[in-house]
Design a protein around this motif. Structure first.
Motif, PDB file in Angstrom:
ATOM      1  N   PHE A  87     117.320  45.314  86.828  1.00 29.09           N
ATOM      2  CA  PHE A  87     116.874  46.005  87.880  1.00 29.09           C
ATOM      3  C   PHE A  87     115.407  46.772  87.227  1.00 29.09           C
ATOM      4  O   PHE A  87     114.713  47.048  87.913  1.00 29.09           O
ATOM      5  CB  PHE A  87     117.631  47.123  88.393  1.00 29.09           C
ATOM      6  CG  PHE A  87     118.310  48.060  87.502  1.00 29.09           C
ATOM      7  CD1 PHE A  87     117.588  49.222  86.785  1.00 29.09           C
ATOM      8  CD2 PHE A  87     119.565  48.045  87.047  1.00 29.09           C
ATOM      9  CE1 PHE A  87     118.133  50.283  86.086  1.00 29.09           C
ATOM     10  CE2 PHE A  87     120.175  49.034  86.245  1.00 29.09           C
ATOM     11  CZ  PHE A  87     119.445  50.129  85.709  1.00 29.09           C
ATOM     12  N   GLY A  88     115.355  46.903  85.955  1.00 30.03           N
ATOM     13  CA  GLY A  88     114.146  47.390  85.304  1.00 30.03           C
ATOM     14  C   GLY A  88     113.267  46.294  85.144  1.00 30.03           C
ATOM     15  O   GLY A  88     113.287  45.123  85.745  1.00 30.03           O
ATOM     16  N   PRO A  89     112.088  46.536  84.585  1.00 28.56           N
ATOM     17  CA  PRO A  89     110.801  45.757  84.569  1.00 28.56           C
ATOM     18  C   PRO A  89     110.960  44.780  83.476  1.00 28.56           C
ATOM     19  O   PRO A  89     111.984  44.588  82.636  1.00 28.56           O
ATOM     20  CB  PRO A  89     109.679  46.657  84.018  1.00 28.56           C
ATOM     21  CG  PRO A  89     110.309  47.811  83.850  1.00 28.56           C
ATOM     22  CD  PRO A  89     111.791  48.090  84.012  1.00 28.56           C
ATOM     23  N   LYS A  90     110.377  43.229  83.861  1.00 32.86           N
ATOM     24  CA  LYS A  90     110.640  42.272  82.969  1.00 32.86           C
ATOM     25  C   LYS A  90     109.702  42.553  81.627  1.00 32.86           C
ATOM     26  O   LYS A  90     108.578  42.971  81.730  1.00 32.86           O
ATOM     27  CB  LYS A  90     110.017  40.915  83.426  1.00 32.86           C
ATOM     28  CG  LYS A  90     110.978  40.379  84.291  1.00 32.86           C
ATOM     29  CD  LYS A  90     110.758  38.864  84.643  1.00 32.86           C
ATOM     30  CE  LYS A  90     111.849  38.535  85.470  1.00 32.86           C
ATOM     31  NZ  LYS A  90     110.986  37.205  86.535  1.00 32.86           N
ATOM     32  N   PRO A  91     110.343  42.652  80.376  1.00 36.06           N
ATOM     33  CA  PRO A  91     109.391  43.181  79.067  1.00 36.06           C
ATOM     34  C   PRO A  91     108.272  42.683  79.051  1.00 36.06           C
ATOM     35  O   PRO A  91     107.231  43.227  78.557  1.00 36.06           O
ATOM     36  CB  PRO A  91     110.564  42.906  78.184  1.00 36.06           C
ATOM     37  CG  PRO A  91     111.862  42.889  78.579  1.00 36.06           C
ATOM     38  CD  PRO A  91     111.792  42.358  80.104  1.00 36.06           C
ATOM     39  N   GLU A  92     108.323  41.240  79.147  1.00 35.40           N
ATOM     40  CA  GLU A  92     106.911  40.445  78.924  1.00 35.40           C
ATOM     41  C   GLU A  92     105.823  40.804  80.177  1.00 35.40           C
ATOM     42  O   GLU A  92     104.804  40.356  80.033  1.00 35.40           O
ATOM     43  CB  GLU A  92     107.329  38.870  79.083  1.00 35.40           C
ATOM     44  CG  GLU A  92     107.915  38.414  80.299  1.00 35.40           C
ATOM     45  CD  GLU A  92     109.313  38.444  80.198  1.00 35.40           C
ATOM     46  OE1 GLU A  92     109.874  39.396  79.814  1.00 35.40           O
ATOM     47  OE2 GLU A  92     109.793  37.606  81.186  1.00 35.40           O
ATOM     48  N   GLU A  93     106.142  41.607  81.161  1.00 35.49           N
ATOM     49  CA  GLU A  93     105.505  42.063  82.353  1.00 35.49           C
ATOM     50  C   GLU A  93     104.853  43.294  82.336  1.00 35.49           C
ATOM     51  O   GLU A  93     103.834  43.550  83.065  1.00 35.49           O
ATOM     52  CB  GLU A  93     105.787  41.387  83.613  1.00 35.49           C
ATOM     53  CG  GLU A  93     106.037  40.017  83.662  1.00 35.49           C
ATOM     54  CD  GLU A  93     106.794  39.612  85.115  1.00 35.49           C
ATOM     55  OE1 GLU A  93     106.947  40.318  85.989  1.00 35.49           O
ATOM     56  OE2 GLU A  93     106.988  38.190  85.212  1.00 35.49           O
ATOM     57  N   LEU A  94     105.707  44.246  81.734  1.00 37.44           N
ATOM     58  CA  LEU A  94     105.567  45.668  81.822  1.00 37.44           C
ATOM     59  C   LEU A  94     104.330  45.924  81.154  1.00 37.44           C
ATOM     60  O   LEU A  94     104.053  45.705  79.953  1.00 37.44           O
ATOM     61  CB  LEU A  94     106.485  46.464  81.291  1.00 37.44           C
ATOM     62  CG  LEU A  94     106.370  48.018  81.400  1.00 37.44           C
ATOM     63  CD1 LEU A  94     107.146  48.465  82.650  1.00 37.44           C
ATOM     64  CD2 LEU A  94     106.356  48.656  80.171  1.00 37.44           C
ATOM     65  N   ASP A  95     103.262  46.462  81.966  1.00 42.51           N
ATOM     66  CA  ASP A  95     101.778  46.804  81.414  1.00 42.51           C
ATOM     67  C   ASP A  95     101.260  48.118  81.596  1.00 42.51           C
ATOM     68  O   ASP A  95     100.185  48.310  81.710  1.00 42.51           O
ATOM     69  CB  ASP A  95     100.850  45.634  81.630  1.00 42.51           C
ATOM     70  CG  ASP A  95     100.478  45.556  83.060  1.00 42.51           C
ATOM     71  OD1 ASP A  95     101.248  46.203  83.789  1.00 42.51           O
ATOM     72  OD2 ASP A  95      99.489  44.806  83.384  1.00 42.51           O
ATOM     73  N   VAL A  96     102.326  49.069  82.081  1.00 44.35           N
ATOM     74  CA  VAL A  96     101.990  50.264  82.209  1.00 44.35           C
ATOM     75  C   VAL A  96     101.784  51.190  80.561  1.00 44.35           C
ATOM     76  O   VAL A  96     102.701  51.298  79.680  1.00 44.35           O
ATOM     77  CB  VAL A  96     102.896  51.056  82.789  1.00 44.35           C
ATOM     78  CG1 VAL A  96     102.700  52.495  83.298  1.00 44.35           C
ATOM     79  CG2 VAL A  96     103.488  50.180  84.058  1.00 44.35           C
ATOM     80  N   ALA A  97     100.539  51.935  80.846  1.00 38.30           N
ATOM     81  CA  ALA A  97     100.089  52.646  79.690  1.00 38.30           C
ATOM     82  C   ALA A  97     100.817  53.984  79.633  1.00 38.30           C
ATOM     83  O   ALA A  97     100.005  55.040  79.524  1.00 38.30           O
ATOM     84  CB  ALA A  97      98.788  52.752  79.305  1.00 38.30           C
TER      85      ALA A  97
END
Ligand code: NAD
Length: 278
Positions: free
Chosen positions: A267-277
């Motif tokens: 349910f969390g973000p896909k690690p390779e896609e998370l691009d939040v600073a």
């Protein structure tokens, strides 16, 4: 009677298998919650720069009657501080906020490949470990390609990788990869943030043992060799989530729980896609 175990990491240090997670615990509550947890028997606290409660965690660690050496304190580099110099600076700020001389574990919170700074961030963690201000270093939300890259470029294998892992998303392939590399798997959101508590299989097993669904789920993490840290701010639940050592799951029950794994369980973000600073 069995009690909370310690697992041996690849750098020779040990880590308590069961801890307290403090994500979303407001700074104003963190000191009380951590002190209550330590009173219950917790010795491992999982915090992070991005949780913005390091100061409260540190106050509790300093105020409690348990010697510092018997506690295990983790923090993590926030995404916006990734980079060599900013990670070194950020670590000093974490120690200052917590009022501690050292941390037990410091992690890269997300690989954040959009900025591609996780290798230099890893080099900063190695430097901090060499300075003696952190005992162990590791990563969080790393996929095999991220692990391969930091190990390939530095020769240093992380002690742990902390990833989303719960009964509905069991991460078997990644765990097998960790095992091959000698990395301990830490499971974040071990209760699936509450989602798995009403599952009929879990409820049935809980009834058979006179335990709660949360206790069955947490027992599964421990029996699976994972390190985990459920979050709660309520004393009753802190007690419940630590009261896991008077029952055991049978091989058949473990197998039933393994059957709840789902490729769609993340349910969390896909690690390779998370691009939040953050
Ligand atoms: P969790 O699975 O621990 O669920 C916590 C929620 O479940 C609580 O808010 C509460 O509502 C409920 N709960 C807790 N105990 C209960 C009980 N006994 N009975 C019924 N409900 C109960 O989820 P989490 O907080 O997301 O994860 C735990 C920890 O993992 C975090 O606090 C943090 O330390 C870590 N984490 C790390 C990352 C990362 O990116 N590295 C991401 C998320 C979480």
């Amino acid at each position: 009677m069995e009690t909370a175990k310690e697992l041996l990491m690849n750098d020779g240090h040990t880590i308590p298998q069961l801890g307290l997670g403090v994500w979303q615990v407001p700074e104003a509550d963190a000191e009380r919650v951590v002190l209550e947890a330590i009173g219950v028997g917790y010795r491992h606290i999982d915090s992070a720069q991005a949780y913005e409660n390091e100061a409260g965690v540190g106050r509790a660690v300093r105020a409690c009657p348990i010697p510092r050496e018997e506690l295990f304190v983790t923090s993590k580099v926030r995404n916006k501080l990734q980079g060599y110099d900013s990670t070194l600076r950020g670590f000093d700020e974490s120690l200052n906020r917590m009022g501690l001389d050292y941390l037990d574990l410091f992690l890269i919170h997300w690989p954040y490949p959009a900025v591609d700074r996780y290798v230099e961030t890893w080099k900063a963690l190695i430097q901090i470990r060499e300075s003696g201000r952190v005992r162990s270093i590791g990563v969080s939300n790393f996929q095999p390609e991220h692990l391969d890259r930091i190990i390939g470029e530095t020769g240093i294998t992380p002690a742990v990788n902390q990833v989303e892992l719960h009964i509905q998303f069991q991460q078997r392939e990644l765990r097998a990869y960790h095992q091959k590399l000698g990395i301990i798997t830490q499971s974040w959101s071990p209760l699936g943030r509450g989602r798995a508590l009403a599952d009929p299989t879990v409820v049935g097993i809980a009834k058979a043992h006179g335990k709660t669904p949360a206790q069955v789920l947490l027992r599964w993490h421990l029996d699976s060799g994972l390190v985990t840290f459920p979050k709660s701010v309520h004393l009753e639940r802190l007690r419940e989530n630590f009261d896991l050592f008077d029952f055991q799951l049978s091989p058949d029950e473990l197998q039933q729980l393994q059957g709840l794994d789902s490729p769609k369980g993340r349910f969390g973000p896909k690690p390779e896609e998370l691009d939040v600073a953050f």
